[in-house]
Write a protein that holds these residues in place. Structure first.
Motif, PDB file in Angstrom:
ATOM      1  N   ALA A   6      -3.753   2.320   6.688  1.00  0.00           N
ATOM      2  CA  ALA A   6      -3.771   1.644   5.388  1.00  0.00           C
ATOM      3  C   ALA A   6      -4.167   0.181   5.561  1.00  0.00           C
ATOM      4  O   ALA A   6      -3.960  -0.418   6.623  1.00  0.00           O
ATOM      5  CB  ALA A   6      -2.406   1.747   4.720  1.00  0.00           C
TER       6      ALA A   6
ATOM      7  N   HIS B 199      -1.675  -2.885   1.714  1.00  0.00           N
ATOM      8  CA  HIS B 199      -1.052  -1.645   1.241  1.00  0.00           C
ATOM      9  C   HIS B 199      -0.095  -1.038   2.273  1.00  0.00           C
ATOM     10  O   HIS B 199       0.411   0.064   2.053  1.00  0.00           O
ATOM     11  CB  HIS B 199      -2.125  -0.604   0.915  1.00  0.00           C
ATOM     12  CG  HIS B 199      -2.996  -0.955  -0.251  1.00  0.00           C
ATOM     13  ND1 HIS B 199      -2.501  -1.472  -1.416  1.00  0.00           N
ATOM     14  CD2 HIS B 199      -4.346  -0.840  -0.429  1.00  0.00           C
ATOM     15  CE1 HIS B 199      -3.504  -1.677  -2.277  1.00  0.00           C
ATOM     16  NE2 HIS B 199      -4.631  -1.315  -1.700  1.00  0.00           N
ATOM     17  N   ARG B 200       0.158  -1.736   3.388  1.00  0.00           N
ATOM     18  CA  ARG B 200       0.948  -1.125   4.471  1.00  0.00           C
ATOM     19  C   ARG B 200       2.366  -0.810   4.023  1.00  0.00           C
ATOM     20  O   ARG B 200       2.892   0.268   4.310  1.00  0.00           O
ATOM     21  CB  ARG B 200       0.942  -2.074   5.672  1.00  0.00           C
ATOM     22  CG  ARG B 200       1.378  -1.451   7.002  1.00  0.00           C
ATOM     23  CD  ARG B 200       0.365  -0.495   7.591  1.00  0.00           C
ATOM     24  NE  ARG B 200      -0.993  -0.968   7.629  1.00  0.00           N
ATOM     25  CZ  ARG B 200      -1.500  -1.819   8.531  1.00  0.00           C
ATOM     26  NH1 ARG B 200      -0.718  -2.342   9.454  1.00  0.00           N
ATOM     27  NH2 ARG B 200      -2.785  -2.133   8.507  1.00  0.00           N
TER      28      ARG B 200
ATOM     29  N   SER C 181       3.337  -0.177   1.051  1.00  0.00           N
ATOM     30  CA  SER C 181       3.242   0.945   0.108  1.00  0.00           C
ATOM     31  C   SER C 181       3.099   2.267   0.858  1.00  0.00           C
ATOM     32  O   SER C 181       3.664   3.284   0.444  1.00  0.00           O
ATOM     33  CB  SER C 181       2.051   0.736  -0.835  1.00  0.00           C
ATOM     34  OG  SER C 181       2.196  -0.448  -1.582  1.00  0.00           O
ATOM     35  N   ALA C 182       2.327   2.261   1.955  1.00  0.00           N
ATOM     36  CA  ALA C 182       2.163   3.481   2.744  1.00  0.00           C
ATOM     37  C   ALA C 182       3.489   3.898   3.367  1.00  0.00           C
ATOM     38  O   ALA C 182       3.817   5.096   3.429  1.00  0.00           O
ATOM     39  CB  ALA C 182       1.104   3.266   3.815  1.00  0.00           C
TER      40      ALA C 182
ATOM     41  N   ASN D 100      -1.506  -4.475  -8.021  1.00  0.00           N
ATOM     42  CA  ASN D 100      -2.574  -3.468  -7.896  1.00  0.00           C
ATOM     43  C   ASN D 100      -3.145  -3.088  -9.258  1.00  0.00           C
ATOM     44  O   ASN D 100      -4.346  -2.803  -9.384  1.00  0.00           O
ATOM     45  CB  ASN D 100      -2.032  -2.229  -7.183  1.00  0.00           C
ATOM     46  CG  ASN D 100      -1.705  -2.488  -5.722  1.00  0.00           C
ATOM     47  OD1 ASN D 100      -2.306  -3.365  -5.092  1.00  0.00           O
ATOM     48  ND2 ASN D 100      -0.746  -1.745  -5.179  1.00  0.00           N
TER      49      ASN D 100
ATOM     50  N   LEU E  94      -4.903   4.330   0.045  1.00  0.00           N
ATOM     51  CA  LEU E  94      -4.333   3.063   0.496  1.00  0.00           C
ATOM     52  C   LEU E  94      -5.156   2.392   1.585  1.00  0.00           C
ATOM     53  O   LEU E  94      -4.807   1.299   2.045  1.00  0.00           O
ATOM     54  CB  LEU E  94      -2.895   3.281   0.967  1.00  0.00           C
ATOM     55  CG  LEU E  94      -1.916   3.731  -0.133  1.00  0.00           C
ATOM     56  CD1 LEU E  94      -0.562   4.078   0.453  1.00  0.00           C
ATOM     57  CD2 LEU E  94      -1.778   2.663  -1.205  1.00  0.00           C
ATOM     58  N   ARG E  95      -6.257   3.003   1.962  1.00  0.00           N
ATOM     59  CA  ARG E  95      -7.176   2.388   2.913  1.00  0.00           C
ATOM     60  C   ARG E  95      -8.203   1.508   2.203  1.00  0.00           C
ATOM     61  O   ARG E  95      -9.044   0.879   2.854  1.00  0.00           O
ATOM     62  CB  ARG E  95      -7.892   3.465   3.728  1.00  0.00           C
ATOM     63  CG  ARG E  95      -6.961   4.316   4.578  1.00  0.00           C
ATOM     64  CD  ARG E  95      -7.682   5.477   5.228  1.00  0.00           C
ATOM     65  NE  ARG E  95      -8.755   5.016   6.100  1.00  0.00           N
ATOM     66  CZ  ARG E  95      -9.606   5.826   6.732  1.00  0.00           C
ATOM     67  NH1 ARG E  95      -9.500   7.140   6.567  1.00  0.00           N
ATOM     68  NH2 ARG E  95     -10.545   5.332   7.505  1.00  0.00           N
TER      69      ARG E  95
ATOM     70  N   CYS F 281       3.546   4.890  -4.279  1.00  0.00           N
ATOM     71  CA  CYS F 281       2.557   4.159  -3.481  1.00  0.00           C
ATOM     72  C   CYS F 281       2.051   2.924  -4.222  1.00  0.00           C
ATOM     73  O   CYS F 281       1.074   2.297  -3.798  1.00  0.00           O
ATOM     74  CB  CYS F 281       1.399   5.065  -3.071  1.00  0.00           C
ATOM     75  SG  CYS F 281       0.490   5.811  -4.428  1.00  0.00           S
TER      76      CYS F 281
ATOM     77  N   LEU G  63       0.456   2.389  -6.984  1.00  0.00           N
ATOM     78  CA  LEU G  63      -0.891   2.420  -7.537  1.00  0.00           C
ATOM     79  C   LEU G  63      -0.818   2.759  -9.028  1.00  0.00           C
ATOM     80  O   LEU G  63      -0.019   3.611  -9.441  1.00  0.00           O
ATOM     81  CB  LEU G  63      -1.758   3.462  -6.826  1.00  0.00           C
ATOM     82  CG  LEU G  63      -2.083   3.191  -5.354  1.00  0.00           C
ATOM     83  CD1 LEU G  63      -2.948   4.311  -4.787  1.00  0.00           C
ATOM     84  CD2 LEU G  63      -2.773   1.843  -5.178  1.00  0.00           C
TER      85      LEU G  63
END
Length: 602
Positions: free
Chosen positions: A42, A46-47, A49-50, A123, A485-486, A522, A524
């Protein structure tokens, strides 16, 4: 002794709850280890969130319903609103149950409630733009046809509360899209707003064709309002050779001699006499009007009159033959192959010009035609075609026309390739829009294909909305979210129309909830789409069920409306519903403002 028993039972109860939470915490940590490779892939932003997404997966792999009820009985968090901050909620509960209330007020995890809320809003605004005034839920409207995208339309929808415009890349052309987008942005700018634009990539929508043809019947209806009152006469173009649309071919030598006021009496396909009144030259022919609807076939008799004088008699010229409709009942067999032809003359047959797909479908799997109007089961699966038996129809019989969609909800089919239409829509979006809608996302590979393409063209922050509309997307949801998330700016769309076809309406009711939860897990944003206030957009009037649906929709970050003649009314109504409901609810959390209903003291 007897007095101490309730205390001891209470202590044992708390200890049992604490043990359950510790076991649940272990499940979260084990899932984080299992998902470590995906977490590390990720983006740094976003880390967290992952990690939380992994924790949510660990939580939802357990049946915690009994534990939730026990926690609720003590007035504690029941874990029912912890999607965005799973481990933090567990750690705080464990601290409380260990009589460490002083620690329970501290930050137990990097992602607590405030951090989760901040990540979701960050986001959301990266994808949709600044938060709308007076509400946190955005409104997206679907672009009309270019001919209907007037300055008045743009100003009305923006003034009513539209924040974003969705352009469907499956219809019209880049030239027409540009006209619509320019008009929308100009209308937004006039009102001091930016007006963001999302372009849907058409995606690999599978459609069948019927290769058996029959005599064409050209239907030319009157323009009516919702009460059936005629708004305008039927307009046609008299031409020498039919070129498509509302055109009637007449004898070539008549065209230069026709005058305004002349009348052509026509006997239509139902043997009714209709009169076409000539109005004058048009683009490529002669304009004429009729005060009735028309059903025209090749060879229909024509009489040309001027006042009481007959100037000529002839026939309607050749109309192109059209694919015939298939009439299907439950129990009928349908052949699906690449050619659309069969050795048996009476065999219903559909052409699917994707022969590579037949090898991916197995006997016993379902085939859904025309958005669920016909459902069949594969009896024989061969590399050159499928023999299917109809198991359900919307009504009996059901007419199936050419160009209708086909889906294989039980089959593991790989579809994601960028075709010419996708390329055209993507190139247009990169020049004129703020993001793309990725249709028919089914696997993590589908996410990467568009995401990596955006990186290669130097637009890694370009918006990307993943449209979840297939059974495969549901099956691979976790992998799709980790892949999302990447990339920089990503959102999810619950495409409820297609999901209902693939999953059934009963399953959709459950799945739309789960997608909302996963979106929050996540961090989003989620778009609630398909038929929101649909009656309002078409007639100006709402149904009770639609109002309830719109009220439920405000748990998402954005709500999408389809196009229609009353879109301004629909936007205003939706904005009003959202504004009222946001005073009572945020996501799944009830907010207790004073009651809106009148009440009296006893």
């Amino acid at each position: 002794m007897n007095r101490e028993m309730p205390v001891r039972q209470g202590a044992e109860r708390l200890e049992t709850l604490r043990d359950g939470l510790l076991a649940l915490r272990k499940s979260l940590e084990d899932e984080e280890v299992r998902q470590r490779q995906r977490i590390d892939a990720a983006l740094p932003k976003h880390r967290l969130s992952a990690v939380n997404l992994a924790h949510y997966l660990g939580l939802r792999k357990q049946d915690v319903r009994h534990l939730q009820l026990e926690l609720a009985a003590l007035g504690l968090s029941s874990l029912g609103r912890c999607e965005g901050h799973v481990r933090d909620t567990l750690l705080r509960l464990c601290s409380w149950l260990s009589n460490q209330q002083d620690k329970a007020t501290g930050a137990a995890d990097p992602v607590d409630w405030a951090k989760a809320d901040a990540l979701l809003h960050e986001n959301t605004q990266a994808l949709f733009g600044p938060r709308p005034v007076g509400r946190h839920v955005y409104i997206m409207v679907t672009a009309p046809d270019a001919a209907d995208a007037t300055s008045a339309w743009a100003e009305e929808v923006v003034q009513a509360g539209a924040d974003l415009l969705r352009v469907n890349g499956a219809h019209e052309t880049p030239r027409e899209w540009e006209a619509v987008v320019s008009t929308f942005k100009a209308g937004a700018a006039k009102l001091g707003r930016r007006g963001r634009v999302i372009v849907d990539l058409p995606g690999p929508k599978l459609r069948t064709e019927i290769c058996q043809f029959e005599e064409a019947v050209l239907h030319l209806p009157r323009s009516k309002d919702r009460r059936g009152k005629t708004l305008a006469p039927t307009r046609v173009l008299l031409v020498a050779t039919h070129g498509g649309g509302a055109q009637i071919p007449v004898p070539t030598d008549w065209l230069p001699r026709l005058q305004s006021g002349d009348v052509l009496d026509l006997t239509d396909a139902s043997e009714r006499t209709r009169s076409l009144v000539v109005r004058g030259p048009g683009d490529g022919g002669i304009l004429a009007e009729c005060d009735r609807a028309l059903y025209v076939t090749s060879g229909s008799p024509l009489v040309w009159r001027r006042d009481d004088m007959v100037l000529g008699e002839g026939h309607v010229g050749a109309l192109p033959r059209q694919p015939r409709a298939l009439t299907l009942n439950v129990g009928d067999r349908v052949l699906i192959n690449a050619s659309g032809e069969s050795d048996a003359p009476e065999q219903p047959v559909l052409a699917l010009p994707e022969p590579w797909l037949f090898g991916q479908v197995c006997a016993g799997e379902r085939v859904i035609l025309d958005d669920g109007k016909v459902v069949a089961s594969v009896e024989v699966a061969r590399s050159d075609g499928l023999v299917c038996r109809v198991t359900r129809t919307l009504k009996s019989p059901t007419r199936l026309r050419t160009g209708k969609g086909i889906a294989f909800p039980d089959s593991h089919v790989s579809l994601r390739e960028l075709g010419p239409q996708d390329e055209a829509a993507l190139q247009f979006a990169l020049r004129h829009a703020d993001g793309v809608g990725v249709s028919f996302v089914s696997t993590a590979r589908d996410v990467a294909q568009i995401g990596e393409r955006l990186k290669r063209v130097g637009r890694p922050d370009f918006g990307m909305i993943l449209k979840l509309e297939t059974r495969a997307a549901v099956r691979h949801l976790a992998a799709i979210l980790f892949a999302a998330l990447r990339y920089e700016s990503v959102g999810l769309m619950i495409a409820r129309g297609d999901l209902a076809v693939e999953l059934s309406f009963e399953k959709l009711a459950e799945m739309q909830e789960e997608i909302l939860w996963f979106g929050e897990a996540c961090h989003l944003p989620v778009i609630w789409a398909t038929q929101v206030l649909d009656s309002v957009t078409h007639t100006g009037l709402a149904t009770r069920a639609e109002v309830t649906d719109a009220a439920m929709a405000m748990r998402a970050e954005c709500v999408m409306l389809n196009k229609g003649p009353h879109i301004g009314t629909a936007v205003r109504m939706l904005a009003d519903i959202i504004g009222k409901m946001e005073a009572h609810q945020y996501k799944k959390r009830a907010l207790y403002r004073p009651l809106a209903v009148a009440h009296e003291d006893p």
